[in-house]
Design a protein around this motif. Sequence first.
Motif, short mmCIF file in Angstrom:
data_model
loop_
_atom_site.label_atom_id
_atom_site.label_comp_id
_atom_site.label_asym_id
_atom_site.label_seq_id
_atom_site.Cartn_x
_atom_site.Cartn_y
_atom_site.Cartn_z
N TYR A 149 8.73 1.54 -8.93
CA TYR A 149 7.89 2.61 -8.38
C TYR A 149 6.43 2.17 -8.28
O TYR A 149 5.72 2.52 -7.34
CB TYR A 149 8.02 3.85 -9.25
N MET A 150 5.97 1.41 -9.28
CA MET A 150 4.56 1.00 -9.32
C MET A 150 4.28 -0.23 -8.48
O MET A 150 3.12 -0.58 -8.28
CB MET A 150 4.14 0.72 -10.77
N TRP A 151 5.27 -0.90 -8.03
CA TRP A 151 5.09 -2.14 -7.28
C TRP A 151 4.33 -1.88 -5.99
O TRP A 151 4.66 -0.99 -5.23
CB TRP A 151 6.47 -2.72 -7.00
N LEU A 155 -1.81 0.52 -10.90
CA LEU A 155 -1.09 1.15 -12.01
C LEU A 155 -1.67 2.52 -12.34
O LEU A 155 -2.88 2.72 -12.30
CB LEU A 155 -1.18 0.26 -13.25
N PRO A 156 -0.79 3.49 -12.63
CA PRO A 156 -1.29 4.82 -13.03
C PRO A 156 -2.20 4.71 -14.26
O PRO A 156 -2.05 3.84 -15.10
CB PRO A 156 0.01 5.59 -13.35
N ILE A 165 -8.28 5.79 -9.76
CA ILE A 165 -7.65 5.13 -8.61
C ILE A 165 -6.19 4.78 -8.90
O ILE A 165 -5.57 4.02 -8.15
CB ILE A 165 -8.42 3.86 -8.21
N GLY A 166 -5.61 5.32 -9.98
CA GLY A 166 -4.23 5.03 -10.31
C GLY A 166 -3.27 5.57 -9.27
O GLY A 166 -3.50 6.61 -8.63
N SER A 167 -2.17 4.84 -9.03
CA SER A 167 -1.11 5.19 -8.08
C SER A 167 -1.58 5.15 -6.63
O SER A 167 -0.88 5.65 -5.74
CB SER A 167 -0.52 6.57 -8.40
N GLY A 222 0.45 -6.32 -7.72
CA GLY A 222 1.76 -6.97 -7.62
C GLY A 222 2.79 -6.31 -8.53
O GLY A 222 2.58 -5.21 -9.06
N PHE A 223 3.94 -6.99 -8.69
CA PHE A 223 5.00 -6.44 -9.55
C PHE A 223 4.53 -6.47 -11.00
O PHE A 223 4.21 -7.53 -11.53
CB PHE A 223 6.30 -7.26 -9.39
N PRO A 224 4.50 -5.29 -11.66
CA PRO A 224 3.92 -5.24 -13.01
C PRO A 224 4.89 -5.78 -14.05
O PRO A 224 6.10 -5.68 -13.93
CB PRO A 224 3.66 -3.75 -13.21
#
Length: 722
Positions: A149-151, A155-156, A165-167, A222-224
Amino acid sequence: MRNAGASIDPPPDPFAAVRPDSPVSLPADRRYSKDQAPERGPARRKKLPPGVSPLPPGVSADIFATTPPPGSTGLPPQPVTLPPPAPPPEPWPMTASVRVRRADDPPPEPTVVIAPEPPEDRPRLRLLLLLTGGLALVFLLAYAIPAMYMWGKILPGTRVGDVRIGSLSETEAIDRVHQRFDGNDQQSVALMLDGRRVGVLDPRDAGLAIDVEGTVADAQTGFPGPFAVWQALTGERELPLRVSLNAAKLTQRIRKVATLVDRTAHEGAIVYRGTKPRVVPPEDGLVLDRQATADAIKRAFVDAPAAVPLPVTPVRPRAGKALFDAALDTARRAVSAPITLTNGGRRVRLSPKDIAANLRFAADERGVVRPQFDAWRAVDGLETRLVGVAEAPREAGFVIVNGAPKLVHARTGKGVNAIELAGAVSKVINAGGSRTIPVSLAITQPVLDDEDAMRLAIKEKVGEFTTYFPCCAPRVVNIRRAAELLNGLVVKPSGVFSLNDSVGEPTTARGFVSAQAIEDDRLVLAPGGGLSQVATTMYNAALLAGLEDVGHTAHRFHVVRYPPGRDAAVSYPEEDMRWKNDTEYGVLVQTTVTDTSLTVVLWSTRKYDQVDVETSGRTDLTQPETRSANEPGCLPMEGGPGFTVTVTRVFYRDGKVLKRDHPLTTVYEPQPKVICVQGTSATQGDPVGRGRSGTKTSVDPLAPDLAPDAGVTPDPTAPNGR
């Protein structure tokens, strides 16, 4: 091929072949025929040695015993135990090489057989594997689903300052940060010191700007990883706001701020007023911490609008006031009696006032308060009396001949060893003893030789000013004496002219007399009255020459003979008039005195084509008060109004304005009108003291004959129109 198994036939009697009652049959190849039988005697058995059995090793003689028949009497029958059945035959293990064991080989080591451990509990292991696999699956699902979901997004829980500025995508975050911080470069930053504003910084002058793209790029969309997902789900992350700047511009701006903040520490001293020592207390200084200031400005720029408390570091003087207070007794003893200098039959006496005029107490590098005697200045003008005119050294100088400077050649000669004299005087002050000091002489080179004098490029007038006075008053004596001491003085590049240092204390021993001077708000008689006219004339000449003013004090009341806003009061040793030679050329001082005027001309090389002084009109007029005085020695005053005036210096080059000085505003108080009761006024020759202790006396009075209504005004035909 296989090994043979056990026979099914009953076992033969093992004893049948060896029974003694049955013949023994030998194999055919071992039988002897009668013909082959050896010729021997009767057959006899060979007797064996004792203890040697004829049977093979391991064979017991009991096997040859006769088996009793069944049912016979005798010993009860012994049970027969048969050996256990042989294990199944195994193939003979073969090796690459077989070695036959020999009799002399050591016995083989015993073989240790390790029994295998019992097998683990398989159901328990299976359960452990199932639990581990389940947990791994739960962890994978708990991490993978949020990570997917975060990719591609920030990051939230991420924020930049007060902006969340999350999400958001990177583009959305950049837009949001721009909306918040784009106006910061238009918000001025106030610079504060001790709660007061000392300056304002425009961020654009320092090249300050917000690097929005660089700030958002730090968010890494990127992918977390697992830790990033955990942090996003359980907490917040604040990204530092990136600030770009022009380092050279910011450094230059902070350097200007430092000129407003930095304050040099003032070292304490003990100086003399006449022969009375007094302590000038030390004062702490301040130094701006420039690196900390730059960091504070960047932080304030981010939080704009904001103010920056300027970080400063105190600078302590070498010695505190208590050390100078403790040295006051020594300072009093130093001027308690004269000091006599001798050279053979020549003698020069330094009076207590002469000693005080050249002595001060100051702290050395280790913070110890010590006497400092200026021997060079003390013997200046007296050296020829100790050495003789013909043998004394002479500095290079200049005289004005036919309107132009002419070099006076330097000369090497004998002079007083000033270093040794200073040490000897300091020793007498500290330790006491005889106050007669033999001086030592040394070959003395002139400080300014001919070559150095010519490099000063003194060739033309650069400033000139004239002031006027009535003839024959006592103050004229002091003006003439001061002019003699100043005439021919050369101020080198970067040197500072001081009227008090150049003229010295105005004592009667040095040719000065008592004359009218201003003390507080009234006239008195004091030694050196009139020297403020010398200071004012010199100040205006330096002003028109374009030289830097480094210290002067205007009179408390306006003196009509001087241009408003351009006067200078002096009072030895506190109030002084000083200017700096801020050119690369030398400056020669020429003074000319008549019975009614004083002219100061400065010679050098022009730095500016012209220097003018603009004077504003008089504002804030205040009228004087009238009062009567009946104390002895009263001097009447005609009075005059107070007002405010501003002057500005303008510099020209090639017919254009090169620069303008900062405007200088002077506020004059109204001069009171003093009426002396009959019989109490003093004459100019009366030795009137300085009055109340601790007051300052300006040695340039407003005498009754020079009051505003006396009709004395500056001469419009004077040089430079003054």
